[in-house]
Design a protein around this motif. Structure first.
Motif, PDB file in Angstrom:
ATOM      1  N   GLY A 567       0.545  -1.384   0.092  1.00 46.19           N
ATOM      2  CA  GLY A 567      -0.041  -0.054  -0.025  1.00 46.19           C
ATOM      3  C   GLY A 567       0.702   1.348  -0.016  1.00 46.19           C
ATOM      4  N   ASP A 618      -3.214   3.531   2.370  1.00 41.92           N
ATOM      5  CA  ASP A 618      -3.939   3.326   1.285  1.00 41.92           C
ATOM      6  C   ASP A 618      -3.758   1.953   0.677  1.00 41.92           C
ATOM      7  N   LEU A 619      -4.674   0.894   0.827  1.00 36.07           N
ATOM      8  CA  LEU A 619      -4.628  -0.347   0.238  1.00 36.07           C
ATOM      9  C   LEU A 619      -4.853  -0.407  -1.219  1.00 36.07           C
ATOM     10  N   SER A 620      -5.218   0.579  -1.897  1.00 34.02           N
ATOM     11  CA  SER A 620      -5.251   0.391  -3.492  1.00 34.02           C
ATOM     12  C   SER A 620      -4.703   1.660  -4.006  1.00 34.02           C
ATOM     13  N   PHE A 622      -2.688   3.713  -6.806  1.00 32.95           N
ATOM     14  CA  PHE A 622      -2.517   3.754  -8.168  1.00 32.95           C
ATOM     15  C   PHE A 622      -1.213   3.117  -8.733  1.00 32.95           C
ATOM     16  N   THR A 623      -1.282   2.048  -9.516  1.00 35.16           N
ATOM     17  CA  THR A 623      -0.044   1.342 -10.122  1.00 35.16           C
ATOM     18  C   THR A 623      -0.157   1.154 -11.653  1.00 35.16           C
TER      19      THR A 623
END
Length: 680
Positions: A567, A618-620, A622-623
């Protein structure tokens, strides 16, 4: 309500430079003479209740001494107003200067400028806007009204949890606020919505469209009920033309478009060069002296010429005006035909030869045009609130009116020429100079700001001339093409780049075939990315990492060996959480483990209790993968207003791309120095 107040106050203070009302000093010139029975048609602005400064101080209204007294009082008030404006901005709200539109575009693109939309900025901007407009400087109130509307929106957002907690929702409200600002500045609700869509907003979903429309409607309705000009109109320069235009006239309209495009491009170049000089030399250290000198020069040169002495909005309304039988304006100084019974249809007059009054007016207008063109370059960007719409419209309107009168005289004396034959018979009203002024105003404004759709809609809402959409479209498109050929960016984009705000221009394509791995940090040979592990670090180690770097966030990985991404944690949240834990939670010391996992791993019995921080992660994040094409990455940044994006390869963290990295990369492609472009 604020716009109505600003209109009324600015009108009153502009008239204060010339005189004062005896029955109540709070009346402006027009209101003072409304109740009077002594006004005549020729001198409708003369009445015993209104005294010019010369009559009050010197006791005479004519003569050289009275002129000098009026001149000095005009200069005194202008300097006083601008001095108050610039000192208030310096002392209380440095962000209240300038137009505000470049910064609002940047904020809507996902960048945060703290305090830019705060209550102090709102209060000071409202007060100093009145002062700056009244001081007679060559600036308008339109751009700053957008900023004022956005400040109101931001302050109102703080009252509702839904908007206080959610940046994206708040940006939608700010988009609607930009629409409201233009709606009250021009009395053009639909034009305002289109302006927000075309010029200001980055991301404009459909529900924002109708909400902006509703907000603009309420704003226009409120302004209409305040009725700031006392003529039931929302703007000072409302006109109604009736004469149709002819196909031949498209040629001069396109000429006006070319003039507008040339002036717009040259104005941007000159203004940016001047602002860059202000930034890089000693000039920038003396904002108060600069404003006072520019005001003094403006007032000294503006007073002798009646067209530069009046405010910008009054000048435009004078130029848009169509001459009727009952007109005592100098611009209508035509020779009266011998038999006045030959009036055309519904009070529109046949074209007439120019008389003495008109020649004087044209000379003064030509001088006013040169003066406005030069003085606006150094005025826009000073440390007072300054809009650009009114001055650029004034330049275009003057040029248009001059061309219109020229065309009218040409048609009057040569109506047997091939181009005039058939539609311009003697005794007909063929050419409306006011229409040329309107087209010229649109062309110049388009050349400076590069608006297209919203500009045409604003212009016909402003003037009520529905049948003139084609001339307006022709002039606006021509001016945009001409200006784009000379320089790609409008005035707001140019100022964004000058100030180095991290703003990705949504109108430009990214045409380079690079990949995410070429842009990301760390580069080869750089130190590795500063990361936190999900359960292997102590509070002391985390604090050391945070203190030894200045990044605003840190990726969290499973372990330093595997580098698998878990995260992302913001620096601010980390600092606050550790600080709170040390105060409130028992046993948290520098040796305590920091845990980002759901279940606390087994601890040795004598170890201090762990600090659990999964809630702030923040577990999501942006990648993108390392092989994502850069144009897709840029698109993601634009559409979502991102500030950073992590780069992975098979789930392993490789690096990070920030908006500033993208801007530096774009600058390198364009062969500019990548370090000179950013705001520190």
């Amino acid at each position: 309500a604020l716009a109505g107040g600003i209109d009324i106050a600015a009108h009153w203070m502009t008239d204060l430079k010339e005189g004062v009302c005896l029955i109540g000093f709070w009346f402006n010139h027009e209101h003072c003479c409304w109740t009077s029975n002594e006004t005549t048609f020729q001198e409708r602005d003369r009445c015993p209740q209104w005294k010019s400064w010369a009559e009050l101080i010197a006791g005479a209204s004519e003569g050289p001494f009275a002129y000098v007294v009026n001149y000095l009082m005009y200069l005194f008030w202008a300097l006083l107003f601008s001095f108050l404006a610039v000192t208030l901005v310096r002392a209380f709200a440095p962000y209240a200067c300038g137009s505000g539109i470049p910064e609002i575009k940047t904020i809507l693109s996902g960048f945060i400028i703290r305090g830019y939309l705060g209550k102090w900025t709102l209060i000071i901007k409202t007060i100093t806007l009145v002062l700056a407009v009244s001081s007679g400087l060559s600036l308008g109130k339109e751009g700053p009204l957008v900023h004022v509307a956005c400040c109101c929106a931001n302050i109102l957002c703080h009252l509702f949890t839904k908007y206080r907690k959610n940046e994206a929702k708040r940006r939608e409200v700010l988009s609607a606020a930009a629409a409201v600002g233009v709606s009250v500045a021009f009395g053009a609700p639909i034009g305002g919505v289109l302006f927000s869509l075309e010029e200001v907003s980055y991301y404009f979903p459909l529900k924002t469209l109708w909400r902006s429309f509703f907000a603009a409607l309420v704003a226009a309705f409120t302004l209409r009920s305040i009725n700031p000009f006392g003529n039931s109109r929302l703007v000072l320069f409302y006109v109604e033309f009736h004469a149709p235009w002819h196909l031949v006239e498209l040629a001069p309209f396109i000429l006006l478009g070319i003039f507008g495009g040339l002036w717009g491009a040259l104005f941007i170049k000159a203004n940016i060069a001047w602002c860059r000089t202000r930034k890089t030399t000693r000039l920038g250290h003396y904002p108060i002296i600069e404003v006072l000198v520019v005001t003094a020069v403006t007032a000294l040169m503006a007073f002798p010429n009646s067209y530069t002495r009046m405010s910008g909005a009054e000048l435009i309304s004078e130029l848009f005006n169509d001459c009727s039988l009952l007109d005592s304006s100098q611009l209508c100084g035509y020779k009266q035909p011998s038999n006045t019974s030959e009036t055309g249809v519904d009070n529109s007059l046949a074209d007439r030869p120019a008389g003495e009054g008109l020649y004087t007016a044209l000379w003064q207008l030509a001088l006013a045009l040169i003066f406005k063109m030069l003085i606006t370059v150094i005025t826009f960007g000073m440390k007072v609130p300054s809009g650009l719409f009114i001055p650029s419209m004034a330049v275009g309107a003057i040029a248009g009116r001059l061309l219109g009168v020229g065309m009218e005289q040409l048609a009057y004396y040569n109506h047997d020429w091939l181009i005039f034959r058939g539609w311009c018979s003697p005794g007909a009203d063929c050419i409306t100079p006011g229409l040329y002024a309107m087209v010229g105003a649109a062309a110049c404004l388009g050349g400076v700001t590069r608006m297209t759709v919203s500009l045409v809609v604003i212009m016909f809402e402003l003037t009520g001339g529905l049948e003139y959409i084609v001339p307006l479209m022709a002039a606006t498109m021509t001016s945009k093409w001409v200006a784009d050929a000379l320089g790609r960016e409008g005035i707001y984009e140019a100022h964004i780049r000058l100030n180095g705000y991290p703003f990705l221009e949504p109108k430009e394509e990214f045409e380079h075939s690079s990949l995410a791995v070429d842009v990301m940090r760390p580069r080869r040979g750089d130190p590795a990315l500063a990361v936190l592990t999900q359960d292997g670090m102590t509070v002391g180690e985390v604090e050391t990492i945070v203190e030894s770097t200045h990044y605003s966030g840190f990726p969290v990985v499973v372990s330093l060996e595997s580098q698998r991404l878990v995260g992302f944690v913001l620096r601010r949240d980390l600092l606050i959480s550790i600080d709170n834990a040390r105060k409130r939670q028992d046993g948290i010391v520098s040796a305590s483990k920091v845990v980002f996992t759901e279940h606390t791993p087994a601890q040795p019995p004598e170890a201090p209790p762990p600090l659990r921080l999964r809630g702030i992660m923040d577990l999501s994040p942006f990648t993108v993968t390392d092989h994502t094409a850069m144009d897709i990455t840029v698109d993601i940044f634009r559409k979502l207003g991102l500030r950073q994006c992590l780069v992975t390869h098979n789930g392993r963290l490789l690096g990070i791309i920030t908006k500033k990295d993208i801007l530096k990369h774009m600058a390198q492609i364009a062969n500019r120095d990548p370090d000179s472009i950013l705001f520190n």
